[in-house]
Design a protein around this motif. Structure first.
Motif: not given
Length: 263
Positions: A105-110, A115-118
């Protein structure tokens, strides 16, 4: 070889176990002051005590959440207060969950983005002024072989870790004149709890045992075995150190020769 890390402060994220712990331990063996962090306060405290006992180095564990900007800032500020200027940073975080495109979902992508990029963006942004004040510094990001050869069940990781790799390559150009280096390390099949968990998932899909998955994977590796965390940590400590003073913008695979790409 003297890595010239003696007395320098190195921050290692997600260091209560696995690759992060091994890197922190190796830096401590080289005489660095080590600030380590993870989500589990008991685990990170125990890890700090174990590293200090084994090496005699100055080691402090902090609790932090890689998805939280406030938590990252608190760790950075606590490290600066307790240790002084930071020379080295290891960007590291537990990987996003496995799965296929239609499952997310969008929540999973966010969540994967935070977690990883930000977490990489925020950690680097936090320590850069300190490195600039020192006139030198080194950032190493633990990414994945998936940034060059995407892994089918790790779509979220493929995308976000590729972003981290691109970020560090860009920063290596921008801050080279400040004597601050940025490099990526891509673990292949390293013997960690994360890999064991993924093998259980693969075993369920293939209807075989996790041990059978491991044997299949090892048979496909040129070295015919998984890598060990210490082997990964040796490379990380070198890239972090002044001994690698003319290496920046590199993405290095620690994968036993698994990848077939030339670049």
């Amino acid at each position: 070889m003297d890595l010239q890390l003696q007395g320098k402060t190195v921050m290692v994220a997600a260091a209560s176990k696995g690759i992060g712990y091994a890197i922190a331990l190796q830096c401590a063996r080289e005489g660095a002051n080590v600030s380590i962090a993870s989500r589990d306060p008991a685990a990170i405290t125990a890890a700090a005590e174990q590293i200090a006992e084994q090496t005699g180095a100055r080691v402090q564990g902090y609790c932090f959440d890689a998805k939280s900007a406030d938590s990252i800032d608190a760790w950075v500020q606590a490290t600066l207060t307790d240790f002084g200027p930071v020379y080295g940073l290891v960007v590291n975080a537990g990987g996003p969950p496995p799965g296929q495109f239609q499952q997310f979902s969008d929540a999973d992508w966010q969540a994967a983005f935070e977690l990883t990029l930000m977490s990489a963006v925020r950690l680097i942004r936090g320590v850069l002024p300190s490195m600039q004040s020192l006139g030198s510094g080194s950032v190493v990001a633990v990414t994945s072989s998936s940034v060059k050869e995407p892994i089918d069940i790790l779509l979220l990781s493929n995308v976000m870790r590729s972003g981290v790799t691109s970020l560090l390559k860009s920063l290596s150009q921008q801050y080279a004149a400040d004597n601050i280096r940025f490099n990526n390390l891509m673990p292949g099949l390293i013997n960690t709890d994360r890999l064991k968990g993924l093998n259980v998932k693969r075993a369920q899909v293939l209807n075989i045992s996790a041990d059978a998955v491991k044997k299949q994977q090892e048979a496909e590796l040129p070295m015919r075995r998984y890598g060990e965390t210490q082997e990964f940590a040796n490379a990380a400590a070198f890239l972090l150190s002044p001994a690698a003073s003319y290496i920046t913008g590199v993405t290095l695979a620690i994968d036993g020769g698994k990848m077939k790409t030339v670049w």
